[in-house]
Design a protein around this motif. Sequence first.
Motif, PDB file in Angstrom:
ATOM      1  N   ILE A  51     -70.019  62.799 -19.612  1.00 35.21           N
ATOM      2  CA  ILE A  51     -69.363  62.841 -20.723  1.00 35.21           C
ATOM      3  C   ILE A  51     -67.754  62.353 -20.784  1.00 35.21           C
ATOM      4  N   TRP A  53     -64.302  62.639 -22.284  1.00 32.00           N
ATOM      5  CA  TRP A  53     -63.636  63.501 -23.209  1.00 32.00           C
ATOM      6  C   TRP A  53     -62.865  62.628 -24.338  1.00 32.00           C
ATOM      7  N   ASP A  55     -63.799  59.889 -25.862  1.00 33.06           N
ATOM      8  CA  ASP A  55     -64.542  59.448 -27.288  1.00 33.06           C
ATOM      9  C   ASP A  55     -65.872  60.091 -27.276  1.00 33.06           C
ATOM     10  N   GLY A  56     -65.966  60.960 -26.348  1.00 33.12           N
ATOM     11  CA  GLY A  56     -67.525  61.705 -26.377  1.00 33.12           C
ATOM     12  C   GLY A  56     -68.718  60.755 -26.275  1.00 33.12           C
ATOM     13  N   THR A  58     -71.577  59.259 -23.801  1.00 30.99           N
ATOM     14  CA  THR A  58     -72.436  60.146 -22.673  1.00 30.99           C
ATOM     15  C   THR A  58     -73.191  58.893 -21.842  1.00 30.99           C
ATOM     16  N   SER A  71     -73.228  67.701 -23.424  1.00 32.76           N
ATOM     17  CA  SER A  71     -72.395  67.861 -24.429  1.00 32.76           C
ATOM     18  C   SER A  71     -71.167  68.685 -24.024  1.00 32.76           C
ATOM     19  N   ASP A  73     -67.382  71.027 -25.261  1.00 30.89           N
ATOM     20  CA  ASP A  73     -66.514  71.607 -26.186  1.00 30.89           C
ATOM     21  C   ASP A  73     -65.033  71.611 -25.587  1.00 30.89           C
ATOM     22  N   ASN A  74     -64.239  70.769 -26.416  1.00 31.84           N
ATOM     23  CA  ASN A  74     -63.067  70.560 -26.081  1.00 31.84           C
ATOM     24  C   ASN A  74     -62.272  71.570 -25.873  1.00 31.84           C
TER      25      ASN A  74
END
Length: 118
Positions: A51, A53, A55-56, A58, A71, A73-74
């Motif tokens: 993934i 970070w 732009d998310g 995957t 997924s 979690d910033n």
Amino acid sequence: QVTLVESGGGLVQAGDSLRLSCVASRRTFTNRVMGWFRQAPGKEREFVAAISWSDGSTSTTDSVKGRFTISGDNAKNTVYLQMNSLKPEDTAVYYCAATQTGQGYKYWGQGTQVTVSS
């Protein structure tokens, strides 16, 4: 220096689910991608999912598409790997890794064992 700690592995039956977690001790703009890899006994380490970070976005290897979801979690510097419909061939040590700009995957966790019985 970035320390990665995985958790969530275990022994399950075929068809079950597990969620792996990977917490990074710190993360900077140079650690742009985090991924999951796995290594089965007698085999080479292989890419599972990653993934970005920024732009998310995957990516997932074909053998787990539709079953595994990555997924992040910033706020918690944490990456997850949701694994559904597990198969015996998913049995491996799963490693979390983080990239360093220009150096590829530089930081690695200690691994967490996933064993799927038939």
